[in-house]
Each structure stands twice: as structure tokens, then as C-alpha cells.
Design a protein around this motif. Structure first.
Motif, PDB file in Angstrom:
ATOM      1  N   SER A  46      -5.134   7.031   0.028  1.00 53.65           N
ATOM      2  CA  SER A  46      -5.847   5.776   0.294  1.00 53.65           C
ATOM      3  C   SER A  46      -5.138   4.599  -0.360  1.00 53.65           C
ATOM      4  N   ILE A  47      -4.652   4.795  -1.577  1.00 55.27           N
ATOM      5  CA  ILE A  47      -3.916   3.728  -2.261  1.00 55.27           C
ATOM      6  C   ILE A  47      -2.683   3.333  -1.457  1.00 55.27           C
ATOM      7  N   ARG A  48      -1.940   4.314  -0.996  1.00 56.53           N
ATOM      8  CA  ARG A  48      -0.712   4.031  -0.246  1.00 56.53           C
ATOM      9  C   ARG A  48      -1.029   3.338   1.082  1.00 56.53           C
ATOM     10  N   ARG A  49      -2.097   3.769   1.722  1.00 55.80           N
ATOM     11  CA  ARG A  49      -2.469   3.173   3.013  1.00 55.80           C
ATOM     12  C   ARG A  49      -2.869   1.713   2.847  1.00 55.80           C
ATOM     13  N   LEU A  50      -3.707   1.419   1.847  1.00 53.36           N
ATOM     14  CA  LEU A  50      -4.135   0.048   1.628  1.00 53.36           C
ATOM     15  C   LEU A  50      -2.994  -0.819   1.122  1.00 53.36           C
ATOM     16  N   THR A  51      -2.142  -0.258   0.280  1.00 54.21           N
ATOM     17  CA  THR A  51      -0.990  -1.010  -0.231  1.00 54.21           C
ATOM     18  C   THR A  51      -0.063  -1.426   0.910  1.00 54.21           C
ATOM     19  N   ALA A  85       3.331  -6.912  -6.463  1.00 52.02           N
ATOM     20  CA  ALA A  85       2.767  -7.728  -7.535  1.00 52.02           C
ATOM     21  C   ALA A  85       3.855  -8.493  -8.282  1.00 52.02           C
ATOM     22  N   ARG A  86       4.998  -7.873  -8.482  1.00 55.53           N
ATOM     23  CA  ARG A  86       6.087  -8.554  -9.184  1.00 55.53           C
ATOM     24  C   ARG A  86       6.541  -9.788  -8.394  1.00 55.53           C
ATOM     25  N   ARG A  87       6.675  -9.647  -7.079  1.00 57.89           N
ATOM     26  CA  ARG A  87       7.066 -10.802  -6.267  1.00 57.89           C
ATOM     27  C   ARG A  87       6.001 -11.896  -6.308  1.00 57.89           C
ATOM     28  N   ALA A  88       4.723 -11.497  -6.302  1.00 59.66           N
ATOM     29  CA  ALA A  88       3.641 -12.484  -6.376  1.00 59.66           C
ATOM     30  C   ALA A  88       3.638 -13.190  -7.725  1.00 59.66           C
ATOM     31  N   GLY A 132       6.483   1.411  -8.060  1.00 61.04           N
ATOM     32  CA  GLY A 132       6.333   1.729  -6.646  1.00 61.04           C
ATOM     33  C   GLY A 132       6.022   0.485  -5.844  1.00 61.04           C
ATOM     34  N   ASP A 133       5.553   0.672  -4.614  1.00 59.73           N
ATOM     35  CA  ASP A 133       5.353  -0.444  -3.695  1.00 59.73           C
ATOM     36  C   ASP A 133       4.369  -1.477  -4.220  1.00 59.73           C
TER      37      ASP A 133
END
Length: 639
Positions: free
Chosen positions: A108-113, A174-177, A168-169
Motif C-alpha cells: 500500500s505504501i508503494r502504491r500510494l507513493t 520528500a528530498r526534492r520537495a 527509497g522513492d
């Protein structure tokens, strides 16, 4: 440049790089049963999917798809801050995956991410309400747009992922934001709703990236200089009326004030800023002494979801937003880690049991937004198929128009066990009591204990040592302020005072210590300056606040009930108060001489834990109970 401490995939929600106290990671504490384990299980089995289902149905998740597909336009489901609910849900899932390792949660985390990541612009900007075709421009409404607020929650979700699964993704997004925020807001600007400060501080310490913490400091120092536009509620609503270092108490919108304070503690610790830390300690002390409800709830006013003036604590109009309870715990937790003082854990316990545990229905699929201490009329049954504005009518709601509370509860419950203890170089401090196993490394080696207790139903806490270093270590136990008469059995019984009791010696595997906390029902009197409840008493037992419900009073109006402040009893697991119904008849004018009242026969009033109120259906409810006229002046009130 300050190099911050890192702890990739260590499972610790907040990891200060300075100071002698640290939290324990998700894998260092395991709940083995009891009050909070049950709620964690319900949160994992029901609440996470419930939240995702509602966000999908209402189109909040699809907002990210529309940005990615270039199909945005004038119509957009949800408030400008709906993105933040997605991020809080992802954060809750990350903590839950770190706790349980469930592969379906990771999926679920990967799908929402992936859906979130597709909506990110090339320069790092990420928002579904602004900055795209048919939508308002970026950063044109810093007071109400919540763009930076949303980003703050994205960063906190990434911290949870980093702590539990490593890079990870989500962390890359978040780093780019965060880089985008640092570039755009390097010299000016703040958000009307604090949160970016907390997100940057946590993300910076998680990555060892000091410039994120520095940006959080800039945001903190800019606030209070009246740069946001004035509104009828005043600039205190935004905490933009007084610089944070000069403020004497928490004020304005309660959630905003507390999120800001949490960030300030993080920044103060990371940058070794003692005056800033002391400012938040001072504000906490004042607000707890004069602006906090018996339940630990904060926020007296509906008009601005905010703090009232000193002693302004009306029970029937108490707002006590669930999110303010979460934010209060965030502040107190950080203050404990920064200072080692267990009084912060005292407030956390009160808030956990009487706000956090109160909001969700027992099935994890409906919630209170506000938490009043008096419900005058039973209200209407909740409708699980509709969206409620605030769930303020005495019934929990499946979802809200402003739905910040369900996801905030979810992320708090998923990580609850990390608040159970803290550690120093050579000590382990138990702050909350629950059946659990705790294992951590101290200076002399690994220290592992098993806690057995039925708390808060029973006050006996047995701590069995599983393994211990060869050298002496300190086991410290919090004794709550209500626990006068507590006893510690450490090879011999001895009384221990409220506060912190320390056993410092060499421990042996297999030995056990027993802490006995007296769990007796007790009356609690309000400060005389709290006018709204003068002449009333409340009932507590251990950390639990109790209340009376009209469902237990067939044929008697709850508002006609008066209690005698003596003779509380327990029977068959129930708490009972000596009470009488007093009826004065109908009047054409609600003022005048006392007149005459007819008193019914004395009876035993059934009281229930406040966190269980309205579980049996709509009901009138009171926490503060009027003291009968005949009982006043009889010497029952403690001095």
C-alpha cells in the motif's frame, strides 16, 4: 555546519542528535497485549484501509492523478489541505509496516507513493490544489493555502519510511520537495498553518542534513512579526502576533500552536538553543496550569479551534480537537527527551487515555473531531455513509469534511509503543505501562525486560529482567502524580513518591520488580478560578477520567443529578458515586431566589470511562458533576 545524527531504518520517530535521552525504536519495544495493543491491532486491521477507502471515494487520491495526467481544472475535490491526509495515512502505514512487517502494508505504501510521485513537478513542487492548469498560482495564499503545511506532512511521512525501511522513492520525493522549499523561502515567507517547521526539522535530523533544520529555524524566527494578513480572529490565530521566543503561553489555533512548539523543541535541541527551549518550557507550563482540560484536551473555543484565556475551560463548549491532543503529545514527548523531566510523560498519559483513546470508535471506523466534557442532549445516531462537518453532536463520524483527525489518530496509534520508554547512556526509563517487551543497548551492554500488567484496570506492574549488562545500570520508573501510596517491591517493599523512582544496580536475568500503583476512584475538584465548573467535581481512577451518561439514568434527567463528594465505591468492575436527583420544576424565568427543590431518593450513579462514552449510542454526558447543596460545607472537600 552541524552534522546531525542519523539512524536509517532504526524505527525511531524522533532521534535527537544532542542530549542524553533518546526514544526507543519500533523494534526495541513490542506490545504483548492489553489496552494499547488492542487499539494498534484495530488500527492496522480496520482504520488504515478505512481512511484510504474514504479518500479514494471522495477523489482526494485522484487529485494526484489529475495533476500527473494534466487534467486539472477549476473543480477539485477536497480542501486545499486534503493532500496532507494522504501523507499522514502513508506515515501511519510506514509506522505500521515497521511495527508488524506486514507485506500488504508495504504494498500500500508503494502504491500510494507512486501516485504521489507522479504529481511532483520537475523543480520539486508538489501540490494538487495550486500551480497547475485551471488552479490558482503557487504560494499566492500563504495564510490559508496550506501548501507548506502539506509539504511538512509529506516530510514526516518520509521520515517514517526512512526510519522503518531506509531510503527509497518516498524519501527521494520528500528530498526534492524540501530542496524546493529551501530555495523558494530562503529569505522570506511563512505558512499560516505551522507544520513545515516540524517536517523540515525531523527530515533534516533523519538525513543528517543541517540546512533543512536551518530552514526550520528561519521559519520559526520569522513568525510573530505580523507578516501574515490580519483577520477578524487576529494574528494570534496564526501565532504571528508575538515572536516565539517572547510568547508566554500557547495561544490561538491550538493545533497550529502545538505543531509550532514541537518544531521549536526539535530546532532548539539540534542547534543547542537553550533560550528557545526554555521559551517552549515556559509556554507549556503556563498552558498546562491554566488552559488545559482535565482530560488533557487543549482548545476551549469553537470559533477559532483555539485556546481561550486563562481559566476559560467550559465543559459543554470545550473544543479539545483530537488533533490538538496528538500535537500536545508531540510537544510533551520532545520536551521529555530534551529535559528528562517525567512531568511531560504525565500529561502524555492523561492525553493518551482521555483524548487519543476517546476519538476512535471501538471498531476503528468512526471518530470524534472535538471532545467536549459535557453533552447536553443525546443528539442523533451517526451515519457511517455520510461525511460529517465535525462530529460534534455526540456521535462519532466515519469521515469528516475536514478529516485531519482519523489519519492523525492512525499515525499515533501505529507508533504508540515508541512512547513507552526512553533511554540514556546507562539508564532505561519506563514512562507508560503496558504489557510489553523492551530491549535496548546501554553503555554496558544489552538490557531487556518484560512488563506484565493489566494497567489501567489494575495498578500492579511486574518487570522481569530478561538480560542485563554485567555493570550496574539504572531502571527508572515513572510514578504518576495521582499515585500517592505507591509501593515498589525490589527484594523488599518500600513506599515511593510520585515522580521518578530509580533502581541503580547490577541486575540479574530472571529477577523481578513489582510496582504497585493505587488505583482507587477519587474525586477531583477544579481550581476555583474555572468558573464554568465551580461547585462541581469529577471522578478519576488512575489515568482515566470518568463520566456519567444519560443511558444509565432511565427516568432521570442527567442535568438533575447531584453527587455527594464522598463514598465512591467499586463493584464488579464498575465505579459508582452516591447521587440524588433534584427537580425544581419549570420556571418562566431562569433566575431568582433558590426556591424549593424536591429531592429524590439517593441512588448509586454508574460512571463509565470517558474514552468509552457514546459507544452504546447517542447519550447526554457529563464529566463535571454538580455537588448537592446539602453536601456542601460538610468537610468532604480536600484542602
Amino acid at each position: 555546519m552541524t552534522v546531525l545524527g542519523t539512524d536509517p531504518a532504526g524505527g525511531r520517530p524522533v532521534v535527537p542528535s544532542r542530549g542524553d535521552r533518546r526514544p526507543l525504536g519500533l523494534k526495541e519495544v513490542t506490545l504483548t497485549g492489553g489496552f494499547w495493543a488492542k487499539r494498534q491491532e484495530t488500527n492496522a486491521a480496520e482504520t488504515l484501509a478505512h481512511c484510504e477507502r474514504w479518500m479514494e471515494e471522495l477523489g482526494w487520491l485522484a487529485n494526484f492523478d489529475r495533476v500527473a495526467d494534466g487534467t486539472t481544472g477549476p473543480e477539485r475535490p477536497g480542501w486545499p489541505f486534503s493532500d496532507s491526509e494522504v501523507y499522514k495515512l502513508i506515515e501511519a502505514m510506514c509506522w505500521e509496516h515497521g511495527r508488524s512487517g506486514a507485506p500488504e502494508v508495504d504494498e500500500s505504501i508503494r502504491r500510494l507513493t507512486a501516485r504521489v510521485g507522479r504529481a511532483q513537478d520537475a523543480d520539486g513542487y508538489l501540490n494538487t490544489c495550486f500551480g497547475h492548469p485551471g488552479r490558482p498560482p503557487r504560494y499566492r495564499d500563504l495564510e490559508d493555502g496550506h501548501e507548506l503545511y502539506n509539504t511538512g506532512h509529506l516530510l514526516q511521512a518520509a521520515v517514517a519510511r526512512l526510519r522503518t525501511a531506509g531510503d527509497g522513492d518516498l524519501v527521494d520525493i520528500a528530498r526534492r520537495a524540501a530542496d524546493h522549499v529551501c530555495e523558494v523561502f530562503a529569505t522570506a515567507g511563512i505558512c499560516g498553518h505551522p507544520e513545515i517547521e516540524a517536517g523540515l526539522a525531523e527530515f533534516g535530523r533523519a538525513l543528517g542534513e543541517s540546512r533543512y533544520v536551518e530552514q526550520a529555524r528561519r521559519f520559526l524566527d520569522r513568525r510573530g512579526h505580523r507578516t501574515l494578513r490580519d483577520i477578524p480572529l487576529g494574528r494570534a490565530y496564526f501565532q504571528d502576533d508575538v515572536p516565539i521566543r517572547e510568547a508566554t503561553t500557547f495561544r490561538g489555533h491550538a493545533v497550529r500552536a502545538l505543531y509550532l512548539a514541537a518544531a521549536a523543541v526539535d530546532v532548539a535541541v539540534e542547534l543547542d538553543d537553550a533560550p528557545l527551549l526554555r521559551a517552549i518550557e515556559r509556554q507549556w507550563e503556563h498552558a498546562v496550569a491554566r488552559r488545559t482540560y482535565l482530560t488533557g484536551g487543549m482548545g476551549s473555543r469553537h470559533q477559532d479551534e483555539g485556546f481561550g484565556e486563562d481559566w476559560e475551560l467550559p465543559p459543554d463548549r470545550a473544543y479539545c480537537e483530537t488533533c490538538a491532543g496528538v500535537a500536545s503529545i508531540m510537544v510533551s514527548w520532545r520536551l521529555h527527551l530534551a529535559t528528562g523531566d517525567v512531568r511531560y510523560a504525565d500529561l502524555m498519559e492523561r492525553t493518551f487515555y482521555n483524548i487519543i483513546a476517546t476519538s476512535p470508535r471501538s471498531d476503528g471506523k468512526a471518530f470524534f473531531y472535538a471532545n467536549p466534557l459535557h453533552q447536553r442532549a443525546p443528539g442523533k445516531p451517526g451515519d457511517d455513509a455520510t461525511v460529517s462537518p465535525r462530529a460534534e453532536g455526540g456521535s462519532r463520524a466515519a469521515w469528516f469534511d475536514v478529516s485531519c483527525c482519523p489519519t492523525n489518530v492512525a499515525r499515533t496509534l501505529a507508533s504508540w509503543h515508541t512512547y513507552l520508554a526512553s533511554a540514556g547512556e546507562r539508564d532505561l526509563t519506563l514512562l507508560q505501562y503496558a504489557p510489553s517487551r523492551v530491549t535496548t543497548d546501554l553503555a554496558g551492554g544489552r538490557f531487556a525486560i518484560e512488563v506484565a500488567t493489566a494497567y489501567p484496570d489494575d495498578g500492579e506492574v511486574t518487570i522481569r529482567v530478561l538480560s542485563a549488562p554485567r555493570d550496574p545500570v539504572a531502571l527508572r520508573l515513572r510514578v504518576p502524580p495521582w499515585a500517592s501510596g505507591a509501593v515498589l517491591d525490589d527484594g523488599g517493599e518500600r513506599p515511593v513518591a510520585p515522580g521518578l523512582v530509580t533502581v541503580d544496580r547490577v541486575f540479574t536475568a530472571g529477577e523481578a520488580l513489582r510496582l504497585r500503583l493505587p488505583l482507587r476512584p477519587r474525586f477531583t475538584w477544579p481550581d476555583r478560578r474555572v468558573d464554568a465548573v465551580r461547585g462541581c467535581v469529577a471522578v478519576e481512577r488512575g489515568p482515566l477520567v470518568f463520566c456519567a451518561e444519560s443511558l444509565d439514568l432511565p427516568g432521570i434527567r442527567l442535568d438533575d443529578v447531584e453527587v455527594h463528594p464522598a463514598g465512591l465505591t467499586e463493584r464488579d468492575g464498575r465505579v459508582l458515586a452516591r447521587a440524588r436527583a433534584v427537580a425544581g420544576g419549570e420556571r418562566s424565568w431562569p433566575y431568582g431566589s433558590p426556591g424549593t427543590s424536591e429531592s429524590g431518593a439517593a441512588f448509586e450513579l454508574d460512571l463509565v470511562p470517558y474514552h468509552r462514552w457514546a459507544e452504546r449510542g447517542p447519550t447526554a454526558m457529563r464529566v463535571w458533576l454538580p455537588v448537592g447543596e446539602t453536601a456542601r460545607g460538610e468537610g468532604d472537600r480536600p484542602e
